[in-house]
Design a protein around this motif. Structure first.
Motif, PDB file in Angstrom:
ATOM      1  N   LEU A 203       0.708  -1.319  -0.105  1.00 17.48           N
ATOM      2  CA  LEU A 203      -0.071  -0.028  -0.101  1.00 17.48           C
ATOM      3  C   LEU A 203       0.779   1.215  -0.008  1.00 17.48           C
ATOM      4  CD1 LEU A 203      -3.312   0.645   2.384  1.00 17.48           C
ATOM      5  CD2 LEU A 203      -1.121   2.388   2.174  1.00 17.48           C
ATOM      6  N   ARG A 204       1.787   1.387   0.911  1.00 16.12           N
ATOM      7  CA  ARG A 204       2.715   2.227   0.880  1.00 16.12           C
ATOM      8  C   ARG A 204       3.636   2.585  -0.041  1.00 16.12           C
ATOM      9  NH1 ARG A 204       2.356   4.958   5.731  1.00 16.12           N
ATOM     10  NH2 ARG A 204       1.361   3.909   7.594  1.00 16.12           N
ATOM     11  N   ALA A 205       3.985   1.570  -0.666  1.00 16.97           N
ATOM     12  CA  ALA A 205       4.802   1.577  -1.938  1.00 16.97           C
ATOM     13  C   ALA A 205       3.988   2.375  -3.220  1.00 16.97           C
ATOM     14  CB  ALA A 205       5.242   0.354  -2.283  1.00 16.97           C
ATOM     15  N   GLN A 206       2.948   1.651  -3.453  1.00 16.70           N
ATOM     16  CA  GLN A 206       1.871   2.267  -4.362  1.00 16.70           C
ATOM     17  C   GLN A 206       1.453   3.994  -4.240  1.00 16.70           C
ATOM     18  OE1 GLN A 206      -1.746   0.287  -5.229  1.00 16.70           O
ATOM     19  NE2 GLN A 206      -2.412   1.706  -6.724  1.00 16.70           N
ATOM     20  N   ALA A 207       1.311   4.253  -3.101  1.00 13.86           N
ATOM     21  CA  ALA A 207       0.910   5.609  -2.802  1.00 13.86           C
ATOM     22  C   ALA A 207       2.427   6.533  -2.939  1.00 13.86           C
ATOM     23  CB  ALA A 207       0.745   5.536  -1.104  1.00 13.86           C
ATOM     24  N   ALA A 208       3.541   6.202  -2.602  1.00 14.96           N
ATOM     25  CA  ALA A 208       4.683   6.743  -3.078  1.00 14.96           C
ATOM     26  C   ALA A 208       5.010   6.741  -4.315  1.00 14.96           C
ATOM     27  CB  ALA A 208       6.182   6.119  -2.226  1.00 14.96           C
ATOM     28  N   SER A 209       4.914   5.798  -5.055  1.00 12.43           N
ATOM     29  CA  SER A 209       5.076   5.886  -6.528  1.00 12.43           C
ATOM     30  C   SER A 209       4.006   6.406  -7.439  1.00 12.43           C
ATOM     31  CB  SER A 209       5.235   4.357  -7.253  1.00 12.43           C
ATOM     32  OG  SER A 209       4.060   3.396  -7.043  1.00 12.43           O
ATOM     33  N   GLY A 210       2.793   6.468  -7.001  1.00 13.00           N
ATOM     34  CA  GLY A 210       1.820   7.034  -7.582  1.00 13.00           C
ATOM     35  C   GLY A 210       1.496   8.493  -7.410  1.00 13.00           C
ATOM     36  N   ASN A 211       1.924   8.901  -6.293  1.00  8.40           N
ATOM     37  CA  ASN A 211       2.035  10.406  -5.764  1.00  8.40           C
ATOM     38  C   ASN A 211       0.740  10.998  -6.049  1.00  8.40           C
ATOM     39  OD1 ASN A 211       2.804  12.686  -5.108  1.00  8.40           O
ATOM     40  ND2 ASN A 211       4.201  13.402  -6.630  1.00  8.40           N
ATOM     41  N   TYR A 212      -0.438  10.161  -5.761  1.00  7.46           N
ATOM     42  CA  TYR A 212      -1.871  10.687  -5.775  1.00  7.46           C
ATOM     43  C   TYR A 212      -2.232  11.993  -5.433  1.00  7.46           C
ATOM     44  CZ  TYR A 212      -2.045   5.689  -7.340  1.00  7.46           C
ATOM     45  OH  TYR A 212      -1.815   4.942  -8.036  1.00  7.46           O
ATOM     46  N   ASP A 213      -1.532  12.482  -4.147  1.00  2.79           N
ATOM     47  CA  ASP A 213      -1.975  13.747  -3.645  1.00  2.79           C
ATOM     48  C   ASP A 213      -0.891  14.653  -3.724  1.00  2.79           C
ATOM     49  OD1 ASP A 213      -0.216  12.839  -1.755  1.00  2.79           O
ATOM     50  OD2 ASP A 213      -1.546  13.042   0.062  1.00  2.79           O
ATOM     51  N   ASN A 214       0.017  14.580  -4.529  1.00  3.90           N
ATOM     52  CA  ASN A 214       1.502  15.489  -4.603  1.00  3.90           C
ATOM     53  C   ASN A 214       2.207  15.634  -3.226  1.00  3.90           C
ATOM     54  OD1 ASN A 214       1.767  16.292  -7.301  1.00  3.90           O
ATOM     55  ND2 ASN A 214      -0.082  17.690  -7.039  1.00  3.90           N
ATOM     56  N   ASN A 215       2.131  14.426  -2.470  1.00  3.86           N
ATOM     57  CA  ASN A 215       3.015  14.666  -1.202  1.00  3.86           C
ATOM     58  C   ASN A 215       3.449  13.018  -1.071  1.00  3.86           C
ATOM     59  OD1 ASN A 215       3.924  14.914   1.351  1.00  3.86           O
ATOM     60  ND2 ASN A 215       1.963  15.140   2.391  1.00  3.86           N
ATOM     61  N   PRO A 216       4.308  12.847  -1.639  1.00  3.52           N
ATOM     62  CA  PRO A 216       4.900  11.266  -1.301  1.00  3.52           C
ATOM     63  C   PRO A 216       5.526  10.958  -0.258  1.00  3.52           C
ATOM     64  CG  PRO A 216       6.696  12.760  -2.719  1.00  3.52           C
ATOM     65  CD  PRO A 216       5.181  13.637  -2.483  1.00  3.52           C
ATOM     66  N   SER A 217       5.719  11.935   0.593  1.00  2.15           N
ATOM     67  CA  SER A 217       6.291  11.423   1.854  1.00  2.15           C
ATOM     68  C   SER A 217       5.027  10.993   2.822  1.00  2.15           C
ATOM     69  CB  SER A 217       6.889  12.746   2.432  1.00  2.15           C
ATOM     70  OG  SER A 217       6.024  14.093   2.669  1.00  2.15           O
ATOM     71  N   ASP A 218       3.889  11.259   2.552  1.00  2.00           N
ATOM     72  CA  ASP A 218       2.779  10.851   3.615  1.00  2.00           C
ATOM     73  C   ASP A 218       1.717  10.240   2.868  1.00  2.00           C
ATOM     74  OD1 ASP A 218       1.664  10.459   5.757  1.00  2.00           O
ATOM     75  OD2 ASP A 218       0.878  12.484   6.129  1.00  2.00           O
ATOM     76  N   VAL A 219       0.871   9.212   3.351  1.00  2.21           N
ATOM     77  CA  VAL A 219      -0.182   8.265   2.626  1.00  2.21           C
ATOM     78  C   VAL A 219      -1.425   9.098   3.282  1.00  2.21           C
ATOM     79  CG1 VAL A 219      -1.203   6.283   2.319  1.00  2.21           C
ATOM     80  CG2 VAL A 219       1.373   6.488   2.385  1.00  2.21           C
ATOM     81  N   THR A 220      -2.185   9.775   2.555  1.00  2.00           N
ATOM     82  CA  THR A 220      -3.350  10.429   3.018  1.00  2.00           C
ATOM     83  C   THR A 220      -4.603   9.659   2.408  1.00  2.00           C
ATOM     84  OG1 THR A 220      -3.642  12.009   1.140  1.00  2.00           O
ATOM     85  CG2 THR A 220      -2.316  12.514   3.169  1.00  2.00           C
ATOM     86  N   GLU A 221      -5.797   9.904   3.079  1.00  2.00           N
ATOM     87  CA  GLU A 221      -6.978   9.380   2.463  1.00  2.00           C
ATOM     88  C   GLU A 221      -7.296  10.069   1.112  1.00  2.00           C
ATOM     89  OE1 GLU A 221     -10.360  10.218   5.074  1.00  2.00           O
ATOM     90  OE2 GLU A 221      -9.534   8.444   6.525  1.00  2.00           O
TER      91      GLU A 221
END
Length: 250
Positions: A203-221
Motif C-alpha cells: 500500500l505504501r509503495a503504491q502511494a509513494a510511486s503514484g504520488n496521488y496527492d502530490n505529497n509522496p512523503s505521507d499516505v493520506t485518504e
C-alpha cells in the motif's frame, strides 16, 4: 370469494405474498448459477485474467468512497443504450464487478457515471475536484471534501480487510501456493499486490510511486480515494469488444 377471504386474513395474505415473491426471485436468480457466461471471462492474449482484485491502496480508497456516500450520487454501471455508450463508453460487464463486495452499480446519477473515470483526468484534477468541486466544475452540487488530503490513511488493518474479503471468494493470497496460483491467473505484477502478508508495505509503495496527492512523503485518504478512482474502468481492454458492440450504432 376465496380472494376476498385472503384479503381479509392479514396473516394468510402475508404468507402468500412472501411465497409469490420467493418463487419469482428463484425463477430469476437460480438459472444464473447454471449459465457459464453469466460472468464473462475477460482475458489477455497470453491467457491472464484482465479483471483482478483491488490493490491494498485501491481497496482502502473504495472503503472511503463508500464511507463518504459517493455511491449515492454516482453510479458505476453503464447501460447498453446508445446515449450511454456515446457518453461513457462500452456498457459495463458483469466481470468488472466480480470482486466488488458490495458492488457499486448505484441507482441514481446526480453526478456522472464513474465506471470509466480511470485515466480520464489527472491526479491533480481529482485532488482539486474533491477538495473544491466548483473550482473545476462550476455547476457541480457535490460537497467539498477538504479533509481527505489532511487525514492520514489508517493502514493498520488492511491485512484484516483483505482477509475478510478472501472469505467471500476474492483471491487475496495467504502463503506461497496461493501466490503462485495468482501469478498464473493474473500475472506477477498483479499477484504481488494481492499478498496479505505484504499488504501494508505494498500500500505504501503504491502511494509513494503514484504520488496521488502530490505529497509522496505521507499516505493520506486522498491518496487512497484517487488511486481507486484512477483504476475504475482500466482493467478491461475494450478494443476486443468495440467492433461487435458499436456496429449497431453506425
Amino acid at each position: 370469494m376465496k380472494h376476498d377471504k385472503i384479503e381479509r386474513n392479514l396473516g394468510l395474505m402475508l404468507v402468500l405474498t412472501m411465497l409469490a415473491i420467493s418463487a419469482g426471485g428463484l425463477v430469476e436468480i437460480v438459472p444464473l448459477f447454471f449459465i457459464k457466461d453469466t460472468v464473462e471471462s475477460v482475458k489477455t492474449a497470453d491467457g491472464k485474467e484482465m479483471v483482478h482484485p483491488y490493490s491494498p491502496l485501491e481497496l482502502r480508497g473504495r472503503d472511503i468512497y463508500i464511507r463518504e456516500g459517493c455511491y449515492l450520487c454516482h453510479s458505476q454501471m453503464i447501460r447498453p443504450f446508445r446515449d450511454e455508450a456515446l457518453r461513457y463508453g462500452h456498457y459495463s460487464l458483469a466481470a468488472e464487478s466480480k470482486y466488488d463486495h458490495p458492488f457499486q452499480w448505484g441507482s441514481k446519477r446526480t453526478g456522472p457515471d464513474l465506471a470509466r473515470v480511470g485515466g480520464k483526468y489527472s491526479n491533480d484534477w481529482h485532488v482539486q475536484h474533491l477538495t473544491a468541486p466548483r473550482s473545476m466544475v462550476p455547476e457541480s452540487v457535490m460537497p467539498n471534501y477538504p479533509w481527505l488530503i489532511k487525514t492520514p490513511l489508517d493502514t493498520s488493518d488492511i491485512g484484516l480487510r483483505m482477509a475478510a474479503l478472501r472469505v467471500t471468494g476474492v483471491p487475496y493470497s495467504k502463503g506461497e501456493a496461493e501466490y503462485q496460483q495468482n501469478v498464473k491467473t493474473f500475472g506477477e505484477d498483479v499477484a504481488k499486490n494481492l499478498r496479505i502478508e505484504n499488504a501494508e508495505a505494498n500500500l505504501r509503495a503504491q502511494a509513494a510511486s503514484g504520488n496521488y496527492d502530490n505529497n509522496p512523503s505521507d499516505v493520506t485518504e486522498m491518496d487512497a480515494l484517487v488511486a481507486y478512482l484512477q483504476v475504475l474502468g482500466t482493467m478491461v481492454d475494450f478494443k476486443q469488444f468495440d467492433d461487435d458492440y458499436f456496429v449497431k450504432f453506425r
